[in-house]
Write a protein that holds these residues in place. Structure first.
Motif, PDB file in Angstrom:
ATOM      1  N   GLU A  60       0.831  -1.211   0.000  1.00  0.00           N
ATOM      2  CA  GLU A  60       0.000   0.000   0.000  1.00  0.00           C
ATOM      3  C   GLU A  60       0.863   1.257   0.000  1.00  0.00           C
ATOM      4  N   ILE A  61       0.320   2.312  -0.614  1.00  0.00           N
ATOM      5  CA  ILE A  61       0.934   3.638  -0.530  1.00  0.00           C
ATOM      6  C   ILE A  61      -0.075   4.536   0.167  1.00  0.00           C
ATOM      7  N   THR A  62       0.306   5.173   1.280  1.00  0.00           N
ATOM      8  CA  THR A  62      -0.570   6.195   1.848  1.00  0.00           C
ATOM      9  C   THR A  62       0.219   7.476   2.024  1.00  0.00           C
ATOM     10  N   TYR A  63      -0.388   8.567   1.567  1.00  0.00           N
ATOM     11  CA  TYR A  63       0.280   9.861   1.707  1.00  0.00           C
ATOM     12  C   TYR A  63      -0.731  10.911   2.109  1.00  0.00           C
ATOM     13  N   ASP A  64      -0.391  11.728   3.108  1.00  0.00           N
ATOM     14  CA  ASP A  64      -1.117  12.984   3.282  1.00  0.00           C
ATOM     15  C   ASP A  64      -0.147  14.043   3.769  1.00  0.00           C
ATOM     16  N   PRO A  65      -0.466  15.312   3.448  1.00  0.00           N
ATOM     17  CA  PRO A  65       0.490  16.400   3.662  1.00  0.00           C
ATOM     18  C   PRO A  65       0.851  16.622   5.128  1.00  0.00           C
ATOM     19  N   THR A  66       0.125  16.031   6.049  1.00  0.00           N
ATOM     20  CA  THR A  66       0.476  16.195   7.460  1.00  0.00           C
ATOM     21  C   THR A  66       1.342  15.053   7.962  1.00  0.00           C
ATOM     22  N   ASN A  67       0.905  13.809   7.674  1.00  0.00           N
ATOM     23  CA  ASN A  67       1.627  12.660   8.221  1.00  0.00           C
ATOM     24  C   ASN A  67       2.727  12.138   7.325  1.00  0.00           C
ATOM     25  N   GLY A  68       2.764  12.627   6.093  1.00  0.00           N
ATOM     26  CA  GLY A  68       3.801  12.162   5.191  1.00  0.00           C
ATOM     27  C   GLY A  68       3.437  10.876   4.485  1.00  0.00           C
ATOM     28  N   LEU A  69       4.493  10.152   4.083  1.00  0.00           N
ATOM     29  CA  LEU A  69       4.332   8.989   3.207  1.00  0.00           C
ATOM     30  C   LEU A  69       4.615   7.702   3.956  1.00  0.00           C
ATOM     31  N   THR A  70       3.686   6.735   3.813  1.00  0.00           N
ATOM     32  CA  THR A  70       3.981   5.373   4.262  1.00  0.00           C
ATOM     33  C   THR A  70       3.922   4.489   3.033  1.00  0.00           C
ATOM     34  N   LEU A  71       5.076   3.913   2.750  1.00  0.00           N
ATOM     35  CA  LEU A  71       5.252   3.188   1.493  1.00  0.00           C
ATOM     36  C   LEU A  71       5.449   1.721   1.805  1.00  0.00           C
ATOM     37  N   GLY A  72       4.502   0.862   1.367  1.00  0.00           N
ATOM     38  CA  GLY A  72       4.644  -0.569   1.592  1.00  0.00           C
ATOM     39  C   GLY A  72       5.974  -1.064   1.040  1.00  0.00           C
ATOM     40  N   ALA A  73       6.588  -1.991   1.751  1.00  0.00           N
ATOM     41  CA  ALA A  73       7.950  -2.400   1.411  1.00  0.00           C
ATOM     42  C   ALA A  73       8.048  -3.089   0.058  1.00  0.00           C
ATOM     43  N   ALA A  74       6.912  -3.607  -0.460  1.00  0.00           N
ATOM     44  CA  ALA A  74       6.982  -4.333  -1.727  1.00  0.00           C
ATOM     45  C   ALA A  74       6.392  -3.550  -2.903  1.00  0.00           C
ATOM     46  N   PRO A 120      26.022  -1.187  -0.924  1.00  0.00           N
ATOM     47  CA  PRO A 120      26.480   0.203  -0.814  1.00  0.00           C
ATOM     48  C   PRO A 120      25.988   1.058  -1.976  1.00  0.00           C
ATOM     49  N   SER A 121      25.687   0.399  -3.117  1.00  0.00           N
ATOM     50  CA  SER A 121      25.318   1.151  -4.321  1.00  0.00           C
ATOM     51  C   SER A 121      23.814   1.340  -4.476  1.00  0.00           C
ATOM     52  N   ALA A 122      23.007   0.837  -3.547  1.00  0.00           N
ATOM     53  CA  ALA A 122      21.550   0.914  -3.689  1.00  0.00           C
ATOM     54  C   ALA A 122      21.121   2.367  -3.882  1.00  0.00           C
ATOM     55  N   ASP A 123      20.423   2.623  -4.977  1.00  0.00           N
ATOM     56  CA  ASP A 123      20.157   4.010  -5.348  1.00  0.00           C
ATOM     57  C   ASP A 123      19.119   4.719  -4.488  1.00  0.00           C
ATOM     58  N   SER A 124      18.198   3.968  -3.885  1.00  0.00           N
ATOM     59  CA  SER A 124      17.143   4.684  -3.155  1.00  0.00           C
ATOM     60  C   SER A 124      17.530   4.988  -1.711  1.00  0.00           C
ATOM     61  N   ILE A 125      18.614   4.378  -1.235  1.00  0.00           N
ATOM     62  CA  ILE A 125      18.920   4.571   0.198  1.00  0.00           C
ATOM     63  C   ILE A 125      19.439   5.986   0.502  1.00  0.00           C
ATOM     64  N   PRO A 126      20.395   6.528  -0.258  1.00  0.00           N
ATOM     65  CA  PRO A 126      20.831   7.907   0.067  1.00  0.00           C
ATOM     66  C   PRO A 126      19.689   8.924   0.067  1.00  0.00           C
ATOM     67  N   PRO A 127      18.784   8.912  -0.933  1.00  0.00           N
ATOM     68  CA  PRO A 127      17.705   9.892  -0.831  1.00  0.00           C
ATOM     69  C   PRO A 127      16.775   9.635   0.353  1.00  0.00           C
ATOM     70  N   MET A 128      16.548   8.359   0.696  1.00  0.00           N
ATOM     71  CA  MET A 128      15.677   8.109   1.859  1.00  0.00           C
ATOM     72  C   MET A 128      16.359   8.582   3.144  1.00  0.00           C
ATOM     73  N   GLY A 133      14.056   9.311   6.429  1.00  0.00           N
ATOM     74  CA  GLY A 133      13.155   8.169   6.437  1.00  0.00           C
ATOM     75  C   GLY A 133      13.378   7.225   7.607  1.00  0.00           C
ATOM     76  N   THR A 134      12.318   6.441   7.888  1.00  0.00           N
ATOM     77  CA  THR A 134      12.433   5.366   8.875  1.00  0.00           C
ATOM     78  C   THR A 134      11.841   4.082   8.305  1.00  0.00           C
ATOM     79  N   ALA A 135      12.342   2.974   8.830  1.00  0.00           N
ATOM     80  CA  ALA A 135      11.866   1.659   8.406  1.00  0.00           C
ATOM     81  C   ALA A 135      10.963   1.094   9.492  1.00  0.00           C
ATOM     82  N   VAL A 167       8.055  -3.965   6.872  1.00  0.00           N
ATOM     83  CA  VAL A 167       6.656  -3.780   6.467  1.00  0.00           C
ATOM     84  C   VAL A 167       6.517  -2.574   5.555  1.00  0.00           C
ATOM     85  N   SER A 168       7.092  -1.459   5.990  1.00  0.00           N
ATOM     86  CA  SER A 168       6.937  -0.239   5.189  1.00  0.00           C
ATOM     87  C   SER A 168       8.042   0.747   5.494  1.00  0.00           C
ATOM     88  N   LEU A 169       8.081   1.790   4.661  1.00  0.00           N
ATOM     89  CA  LEU A 169       9.041   2.877   4.833  1.00  0.00           C
ATOM     90  C   LEU A 169       8.234   4.124   5.126  1.00  0.00           C
TER      91      LEU A 169
END
Ligand code: FAD
Lengths: 290, 753
Positions: A60-74, A120-128, A133-135, A167-169
């Protein structure tokens, strides 16, 4: 290659049970774009693949401008950049989601998988990391949160116990006058692994840097959070000189090795170039985001 | 003064038109390939098929003290294990090297060298069994580059290898297999006459052909003693003959069936898996299939050499080259036989030189035995030679194309190694380059640069055969022995169609096995459209003559009064007598029997080919990354039978040259192993790394072929590396002397400036 079993749990609880039972001889699969390649190459000796695609919270993807983004891990990359609200709120994350692999890979590859794979080369980790971000992790004893910058513990090693599942990011909601960017350097234009990468975020306040975070790919055993680079420029005017201070610190913080993808000197040099270029883009984006 | 001609992106500068030759019909193998139905090496299946797996050396250099296969043999499902001891022994020199390369005997000479093989009920069992084979190695120090290997204190690969020094055998073991020289005039005197003399050293890394289909072979050693082999190969007869040598059996005992081939570029001429699968099948009595992985391909099959070159060129202020010296040393890999000989023939070939000297060194190193790769040796040599030419032209203030034109080799020029050029199209290639809009367009932006370079490849002839049979419906079937890598089924059928005045669609070509056609040499040396095309031309002439005779017989007229035009037979004496090709074909059975034509040829009138490149690049001076902005290939094809496939060769050669120039290399660890054994890290260019590659086909007919064909497959890979190097120099103001010119190297060159 030997016979491997396959499980399709339908809840986080069930997945954790299956993982506990397997006693370390199982791995979760999201898109499988790392896992299947690694299994064929004999990287892991396991008996069970646990598919995460049937667990609702992972997809699942849930986003709102107050709580931010919760992005399902898959959740695969294409669903992330295809989500208009997310794409508008987190262009720095989209930079990474839209350059992992190519179109086919982005149809399967998830940011959860990118993080758990812990290269070390994973592209999404530096921006997260740059985006604070939190896991969210589930295990036999319930849930826990780990900051992204603390998640990777070594090359292909992460903070998960063998009976835990990501579970999610979570990314906090973007504040006004903030901007982020991720860029990497690869010798080809696609289908390549970052020789070095830089993920940065800034918050501006009247033309000054209020806050900045810098993170690097491919220059240490784990994605590197260079806190001192951001701290050093907090309160300074958002100009070339300030950017050069941070990019110089990033270069000095890099601890790369020489291998087939690049030399120590070249990677250090790239850290300076990429951090500088990423900060300039992030500042531009922050100026537009008010 | 340059006059710019008005070129389309792809043009053919033709001066002779035919009906079929020179058109662009569909390829006969196209439908099967785009629908995935074509059978490639690994697709072959047979009843009772066993899977094989090969154990490969983890060491780059090691003595094999013993091999214990007992645990592997004991594993459930394992049917046979073989080592080099299972080959017939004896012999010396090349046959032993060839045999040892297929399965190592006393020494493993490179990481990935095959040591033993297993046949089992499934690939998984075979893989597991391979891991149960115990090899006792005495690990030796490896040497993996040509310069280190030539040093006096280098580890020796072969105790029995003595240098052939200008024809004299040395008396001490060495890694230098041979040193030869080509001499013309007096270089010392020539350099004295020069106003400008430039001498530079260059190195290139080992690179792979990079065909997309890994090697695969299935063998059945039948109960009647005949050995059948189904494989992906550039030469079914070459594979047959190599297996006969290694297995010490007559060639007639072997039948090789070529399957579709997913690229070769020279790398699928030598055999690797075929003799091993044969041994396994002999032991098991069932068919056995062996398939390589990508890592096996990179570590165990022929790359093209890394090399060292020193080039010295002197010229007068007016642009006349007074002398040239090329010193070339190339890696042979584990056994003697680098392509330095061919490199030495090509390095100075574009120039009409009074005084020249070429030194060539063939040097063994602990890497896979090198195999042919498009114009083998010539790109390494051109990377060096064409950069010095560029520098000399700059030093005397001459346009680099004008400088080449002033010194251009032409009909009658004697080459440094002896032969005199027949009619060649080099000046025409240079003219087309000079007048091309690309060469005359301004560059737009900083850090951009333009470079040019040229290359020559001599091409080869050799034996080819062709059979043609007339069908009752007026079509013909054509059988040939050249495996089709680049569209040659079409280009050969087109030459037969032209002779028979039939539309191309009426000729149905098939590539057949070694039992079905006369000896045909490899698809290599850019020979297939030239030589097998000639065989088709002759076989079609045979059919044409017999058809005319038959028409004459039916009409009861003299054969020399009958002519064939636009697929209609006509009598010159009686305008009433006329019959279409199909009508006559339908009557053959009733008028004396069917008609077939056949030919076996070994044409000598081979035409060498010149190619030139114009390249624009943009360099990011901070990251060192080079973007290819525009790329134009100009080449003399003699006659482009199928222009699209000629353009495909020109574009493909350019692409491989771009990869070689910018990123490709065997990245070797200190222990002599290749680290980048996947296509992720062995970086060939993807479509996103390339601009559209424009082509100009120049046609200066080869007088040695009925349609003027020259080979086109190899010349286009020669000029890219120096053309890109010259363009990078033009962009950043400093020259790179080593390949690959990857971002790290370019960034360093910018910083060191
Ligand atoms: C052709 C190609 C190109 C690629 N290009 C890039 C690129 O440009 N940049 C880049 O960074 N990567 C690249 N990758 C690697 C890969 O695609 C990415 O890392 C991707 O994000 C992984 O996601 P996935 O969903 O496929 O993970 P999977 O393969 O499913 O999993 C990856 C790892 O994480 C573990 N895992 C997955 N989900 C969980 C979970 N919920 N809980 C616990 N563990 C979990 C798995 O067990 C496995 O070890 C490429 C891969 C390929 C094949």
């Amino acid at each position: 290659m030997k016979w491997i079993d396959y499980a399709t749990p339908h809840s986080v609880r069930e997945a954790v049970d299956v993982l506990s039972e397997a006693g370390g001889r199982a791995r979760v699969m999201a898109g499988g774009t790392d896992l299947l390649v690694a299994l064929r190459a004999g990287v892991y000796d396991i008996d069970l693949v646990v598919d995460g695609k049937n667990i609702p919270e992972l997809n699942e993807i849930t986003y709102d401008p107050t709580n931010g983004l919760t992005l399902g891990a898959a959740v695969p990359c294409y669903k992330i950049y295809g989500n208009q609200a997310v794409a508008t709120a987190y262009p720095g994350l989209i930079d990474a989601a839209s350059l992992i692999g190519g179109t086919q890979i982005q149809g399967r590859a998830s940011l959860g998988g990118n993080l758990c794979n812990a290269t070390p080369s994973a592209d999404s980790i530096p921006p997260m990391i740059a985006l604070n971000g939190t896991a969210n992790i589930a295990g036999p004893n319930g849930n826990r949160q780990v900051a992204i910058e603390d998640f990777c513990t070594g090359v292909r090693q992460n903070a998960l116990g063998s009976d835990e599942i990501l579970v999610s990011l979570h990314l906090p909601a973007p504040v006004a006058n903030s901007g982020a960017n991720y860029i990497r350097f690869i010798p080809r234009n696609e289908m390549d692994i970052a020789v070095a990468g830089a993920g940065v975020s800034v918050v501006l306040d009247n033309g000054d840097i209020k806050e900045a975070r810098v993170s690097l790919a491919s220059v240490a055993p784990t994605p590197l959070f260079v806190q001192e680079a951001g701290d050093a420029i907090a309160g300074k005017p958002a100009n070339d000189e300030t950017v050069r201070i941070a990019s110089g610190i990033a270069r000095d913080a890099a601890r790369p090795i020489t291998d087939m993808r690049g030399t120590i000197e070249f990677r250090q040099h790239l850290c300076e170039v990429l951090t500088r270029r990423a900060l300039n883009t992030a500042i531009e984006r922050a100026k537009e985001n008010n | 003064m340059a006059t710019t001609r008005d070129y389309e992106p792809n043009v053919v500068l033709s001066n002779q038109d035919y009906n079929v030759v020179g058109t662009r019909p569909l390829r006969p193998d196209g439908a099967d390939k785009v629908t995935g139905r074509a059978l490639y090496g690994a697709d072959f299946a047979a009843a009772g098929l066993l899977s094989g797996s090969v154990l490969r050396s983890p060491h780059a250099h090691a003595r094999i003290k013993s091999i214990d296969t007992s645990k592997a043999e004991a594993l459930d499902g394992v049917r046979a294990v073989v080592t080099s001891a299972d080959f017939p022994q004896g012999g010396e020199g090349p046959v032993v090297w060839q045999r040892d390369n297929v399965l190592a005997s006393d020494k493993a000479l490179y990481r990935g060298h095959a040591i033993a093989a297993v046949a089992a009920a499934s690939p998984h069992i075979a893989e597991e069994a391979v891991s149960l084979i115990d090899v006792d190695y005495e690990v030796l120090t490896p040497v993996t580059d040509v310069q280190s290997s030539m040093k006096g204190d280098a580890p020796i690969l072969h105790d029995s290898l003595m240098t052939d020094e200008l024809g004299e055998k040395a008396d001490k073991a060495s890694n230098v297999a041979s040193h030869f020289q080509h001499v013309k005039g007096d270089v010392k005197a020539g350099f004295k006459e020069a106003d400008v003399v430039i001498e530079r050293e260059f190195t290139t890394k080992t690179v792979h052909q990079g065909y997309i289909e890994p090697q695969a072979a299935t063998a059945l050693w039948n109960n009647d003693g005949r050995l059948h082999i189904w494989c992906s190969t550039q030469g079914s007869f070459a594979a047959r003959d190599a297996c006969a040598k290694i297995l010490d059996i007559p060639v007639s005992q072997i039948r090789v069936v070529p399957l579709e081939i997913g690229g070769g570029f020279g790398g699928k001429i030598d055999v690797y898996l075929e003799p091993v699968a044969a041994l396994l099948s002999k032991k098991t009595g069932t068919p056995v299939k062996l398939v390589m992985s990508r890592a096996d391909v990179l570590q165990g099959t022929g790359p093209t050499p890394g090399s060292y070159a020193k080039i010295k060129i002197g010229a007068k202020k007016d642009g006349t080259i007074t002398a040239a010296h090329a010193y070339l040393a190339m890696e042979a890999g584990a056994y003697p036989g680098s392509p330095v000989g061919a490199g030495a023939m090509c390095v100075l070939a574009p120039y009409d030189l009074e005084n020249a000297l070429v030194d060539g060194y063939d040097v063994v190193v602990n890497k896979p035995k090198t195999a042919a790769y498009r114009a083998p040796g010539a790109p390494n040599a051109a990377f060096a030679g064409e950069q010095v030419i560029d520098e000399v032209a700059k030093a005397i203030g001459m346009d680099p194309i004008d400088f080449r034109m002033k010194n251009a080799a032409k009909e009658g020029t004697r080459q440094v190694h002896g032969p005199t050029f027949p009619r060649v199209g080099y000046e025409e290639v240079l003219e087309a380059m000079k007048s091309h809009p690309h060469y005359n367009a301004p560059l737009d932006g900083p850090n951009q640069g333009r470079g040019v370079a040229v290359g020559f490849w001599f091409n080869i002839g050799f034996d080819s055969a062709c059979n043609i049979a007339v069908n009752a419906d007026g079509t013909v079937t054509l059988q040939e022995g050249s495996t089709d890598i680049g569209g040659t089924r079409a280009s050969i059928a087109m030459q037969a169609a032209e002779v028979l005045t039939l539309p191309y669609e009426k000729v149905h070509p098939t590539v057949v096995d070694t039992d079905t056609i006369g000896f045909t040499a490899v698809t290599g040396g850019s020979r297939t459209t030239f030589a097998t095309g000639w065989a088709a031309y002759e076989a079609a002439q045979d059919v044409r003559t017999k058809m005319i005779d038959r028409a004459a017989q039916i009409w009861e007229v003299d054969a020399d009064t009958v002519e064939l035009e636009d697929a209609v037979f006509k009598s010159k004496s009686d305008p009433e007598l006329s019959m279409t090709f199909a009508e006559l074909a339908g009557q053959l059975g009733r008028s004396g029997g069917g008609i077939t034509g056949t030919a076996a040829v070994s044409p000598s009138g081979v035409g060498g080919a010149f190619a030139g490149n114009i390249v624009d690049v943009e360099v990011d001076p901070e990251t060192g990354k080079t973007e290819i902005l525009r790329f134009t290939v100009v080449q003399d094809a003699g006659k482009a039978i199928h222009p699209s496939y000629v353009e495909g060769q020109m574009q493909g050669g350019a692409v491989q040259g771009i990869g070689w120039a910018l990123n490709e290399e065997y990245y070797m660890s200190d222990s002599g192993t290749m680290d980048n054994v996947s296509l992720l890290d062995y970086r060939m260019p993807t479509s996103l790394d390339l601009p559209m590659i424009d082509t100009v086909i120049v046609e200066v007919a080869n007088p040695g072929h009925p349609y003027g064909v020259r080979g086109v497959g190899e010349a286009p890979i020669i000029p890219p590396t120096p053309a890109i190097a010259n363009a990078i120099e033009n962009a950043i103001g400093t020259r790179l002397f080593a390949l690959p010119m990857n971002p790290a190297a370019v960034a360093k060159a910018v910083m060191d400036k």
